[in-house]
Design a protein around this motif. Structure first.
Motif, PDB file in Angstrom:
ATOM      1  N   GLU A 220       0.869  -1.409   0.056  1.00 50.37           N
ATOM      2  CA  GLU A 220       0.038  -0.079   0.008  1.00 50.37           C
ATOM      3  C   GLU A 220       0.885   1.181  -0.169  1.00 50.37           C
ATOM      4  OE1 GLU A 220      -2.825  -0.374   2.956  1.00 50.37           O
ATOM      5  OE2 GLU A 220      -3.819  -2.059   2.240  1.00 50.37           O
ATOM      6  N   TYR A 237      -1.814   3.720  -1.731  1.00 51.62           N
ATOM      7  CA  TYR A 237      -2.879   3.128  -2.165  1.00 51.62           C
ATOM      8  C   TYR A 237      -4.184   3.618  -1.386  1.00 51.62           C
ATOM      9  CZ  TYR A 237      -6.471  -0.375  -3.557  1.00 51.62           C
ATOM     10  OH  TYR A 237      -7.510  -1.045  -4.281  1.00 51.62           O
ATOM     11  N   THR A 239      -7.873   2.711  -0.795  1.00 51.46           N
ATOM     12  CA  THR A 239      -8.821   1.509  -0.796  1.00 51.46           C
ATOM     13  C   THR A 239     -10.069   2.019  -1.454  1.00 51.46           C
ATOM     14  OG1 THR A 239      -7.852   0.523   1.168  1.00 51.46           O
ATOM     15  CG2 THR A 239     -10.073  -0.340   0.234  1.00 51.46           C
ATOM     16  N   GLY A 242      -9.510   2.412  -5.120  1.00 54.11           N
ATOM     17  CA  GLY A 242      -8.779   1.469  -5.752  1.00 54.11           C
ATOM     18  C   GLY A 242      -7.603   2.029  -6.556  1.00 54.11           C
ATOM     19  N   ARG A 298      -4.059  -2.371  -7.076  1.00 54.33           N
ATOM     20  CA  ARG A 298      -5.060  -2.619  -6.117  1.00 54.33           C
ATOM     21  C   ARG A 298      -4.559  -3.014  -4.677  1.00 54.33           C
ATOM     22  NH1 ARG A 298     -10.217  -3.653  -8.779  1.00 54.33           N
ATOM     23  NH2 ARG A 298     -10.056  -1.839 -10.274  1.00 54.33           N
ATOM     24  N   GLY A 299      -3.498  -2.088  -4.480  1.00 54.49           N
ATOM     25  CA  GLY A 299      -2.814  -2.300  -3.149  1.00 54.49           C
ATOM     26  C   GLY A 299      -1.677  -3.692  -2.994  1.00 54.49           C
TER      27      GLY A 299
END
Length: 351
Positions: A220, A237, A239, A242, A298-299
């Motif tokens: 992240e 990142y 959440t 995204g 997406r992390g």
């Protein structure tokens, strides 16, 4: 009496006929009802008709994008920040230009903003990348090798120092050379004047569905060090969206016009061969080949092999091209010496 009997008989027949008609109508309605329900169920199950997709982002657009891709060389000297327009680029390549200074080749297609810049000079390896997209390149001069290649090949470009001065303007809010700008209207005028809006091709990129899970290890927070003092890049990142939010030297990288932070749906970090050519720190960088890299989405991150295939740097795992998530992409190209392990940190959480 006979007339009364006949009347009663007729009345009875009408009542019977009416009842039968009502029953038939009920039967017909009930027979049609499942058909109506079935049609509604089918409509719910069938996916909605998808419109055209933007070739460089994989996102749905109202109409097919028929304009040519435009690549703009954008300054990343500390005196040039924050820049204008990067927030709208479909794909951005960040590479060392001279000494420890990086520079951007920003590719605009799905949206070309009104203000883009500051604009700086070209290098041959940026031209190698632009060529794969058949993009018109806007720049302010270039290294001797880059200028010679543009002239020799007749590559479509707008050069503020040669043939395309009318496509640019100087702003008074910064000092030269960090104050040269362009924008949508000027670029379109240039394309029409030079005939660059005809006879071009747009490459096909591979995208994955939004709902597809990302394979890899958690990351992240990403850090990339080009230069320990002035060029430390990071991505955090988010959440909810995204996407990764971009940082430079610990501060959010924002757009000068809107104040919006720069974000990326995909971050591709690759190492390539770098060779210093002169005292100014200009380099020969091999972007037409293959090597190691990390793809962050997406992390999560996964190690990939990159290949310059069909004119585009693409990520592969076990020989299969890995799709990008719909959205914009940032590509960070770093020297293979010291390489990924020394220059890149991939962390589960922000330190």
């Amino acid at each position: 009496m006979k007339h009364v009997q006949l009347f009663l008989l007729a009345l009875t027949a009408c009542i019977v006929f009416s009842a039968c008609s009502q029953k038939a109508g009920d039967t017909q309605d009930s027979a049609q009802q499942p058909e109506t329900n079935q049609t509604e169920e089918q409509a719910q199950q069938e996916p909605p008709e998808q419109g055209p997709l933007a070739p460089l982002t994989g996102r749905q657009v109202d109409e097919p994008l028929e304009q040519r891709i435009v690549g703009v060389m954008i300054d990343n000297h500390p005196a040039a920040r924050p820049q204008s327009g990067l927030v709208h680029a479909d794909i951005v390549y960040e590479i060392l230009a001279e000494g420890p200074i990086t520079r951007y080749l920003a590719l605009f297609h799905s949206h070309i903003p009104d203000v883009i810049g500051p604009v700086r000079s070209l290098r041959p390896y940026y031209l190698d990348i632009a060529r794969g997209y058949d993009a018109v390149v806007a720049h302010a001069g270039g290294s001797p090798a880059a200028k010679e290649e543009v002239i020799r090949t007749g590559y479509p470009s707008f050069d503020d120092t040669r043939n395309g001065g009318f496509v640019f303007y100087r702003s008074d809010h910064r000092q030269a050379p960090h104050n040269l700008y362009t924008g949508r209207a000027l670029l379109e005028e240039g394309e029409a004047r030079f005939g660059y809006d005809e006879n071009y091709e747009i490459p096909a990129l591979r995208f994955k569905p939004e709902a597809e899970a990302m394979n890899g290890q958690a990351a992240e927070w990403l850090e990339i060090v080009y230069d320990s003092r002035y060029y430390q890049v990071a991505y955090e990142y988010e959440t909810g969206s995204g996407t990764y939010t971009r940082y430079i030297n610990g501060e959010q990288h924002t757009d000068a016009e809107s104040g919006q932070p720069l974000t990326a749906s995909n971050v591709l970090i690759i190492e390539a061969s770098h060779r210093v050519l002169d005292d100014a720190g200009r380099r020969d960088i091999k972007v037409q080949g293959e090597g190691r890299g990390y793809l962050c989405q997406r992390g999560k991150w996964q190690e990939i092999t990159w290949k310059y295939q069909d004119g585009v740097i693409r990520p592969f795992v076990d020989g299969v091209e890995v799709g990008l998530y719909p959205g914009n992409t940032w590509v960070n190209i770093i020297p293979d010496n010291p390489g990924l392990e020394e220059s890149v940190s991939l962390m589960r959480h922000k330190p």
